[in-house]
Design a protein around this motif. Structure first.
Motif: not given
Length: 261
Positions: A123-125, A172-173, A232-234, A243-244
């Protein structure tokens, strides 16, 4: 209907930096003060103008896009993609803004990270869902992230991670971490084995809107201090996507303002 706080943050980026109108934009979209925590930029309108006038002159081609945005009371968060001089530099920026009663920006924090093409997860960022939904779940989702942060990231209790992260699907990004709860655990374990254990401090800010929650924190990797945004997506009460951005905190004598926090 557009949210004016988010619109002001978006236009400060796009008009002020992308379009090259630094003074006009920062004057229009900031309030009676503009306290700056991007450590290379001085406080106030003149600090913004001084930094970005030189930046704009040095970088004539600026492709800047706002990927995600959310609003929680007076706070605004945006995630931006920047391509400078046709790929000469590419960054992902995460920004937090405080606003006044007239929706004008009065304070700014950011973390800037380079684009990394070769990611462990594939995955991309920045890819993934962008639409804010589940607005009635905002408070519940902020609580989930706050408890995950304190118990798992600050407390180091990795065994508690399944109480917060979906065991069925965790996208995960972070370019260095594989998908799934196992990817997160393997990354944390690998850092510890290298003597670079990941140790978070209590979150400086946690804000959210619907299905998205973001935390801004100080983290130690070994003995090196970093500023880090975690987005975060919940979904259905569990964290399903992350993402971070993380950035090394420079020594205080290299700051142009009061620092990252």
């Amino acid at each position: 209907m557009k949210n004016q706080k988010l619109e002001n943050a978006r236009l400060l980026y796009l008009e002020g930096i992308r379009d090259g109108h630094a003074r006009e934009a920062v004057t229009k979209y900031t309030g009676s003060r503009y306290t700056q925590h991007s450590t290379g930029v001085a406080d106030g309108i003149e600090g913004f103008v001084e930094f970005f006038t030189e930046f704009i002159e040095r970088n004539p081609v600026r492709d800047i896009r706002i990927v995600r945005g959310l609003v929680d009371e007076q706070y605004v968060f945006v995630q931006a993609y920047q391509d400078i001089n046709n790929g000469e530099a590419r960054w992902i920026t995460m920004d937090l803004f405080d606003t006044d009663e007239e929706d004008k920006i009065i304070e700014h924090w950011d973390v800037i990270a380079p684009v990394i093409e070769d990611t462990v997860s594939g995955h991309t960022q920045i890819d993934g869902p962008t639409d804010v939904s589940d607005l009635d779940a905002t408070d519940r989702n902020k609580k989930i992230v706050a408890e995950f942060h304190e118990e798992v990231l600050v407390g180091g209790n990795l065994d508690r991670a399944p109480a917060f992260i979906s065991t069925e699907r965790y996208v995960q990004h972070n370019p260095r971490i594989a998908d799934g709860l196992e990817g997160f655990a393997a990354y944390a374990s690998g850092l510890a084995k290298q003597g670079k254990a990941m140790q978070y401090e209590s979150a400086f800010k946690i804000i959210g809107q619907g299905n998205f929650v973001v935390s801004y924190s100080k983290m130690l990797l070994g003995e090196s201090p970093y500023a880090i945004f975690d987005l975060y997506r919940i979904e259905n009460g569990k964290i399903v996507e992350h993402w971070d951005n993380m950035e090394l905190i420079l020594p205080g004598d290299q700051w142009g303002n009061s620092g990252k926090f």
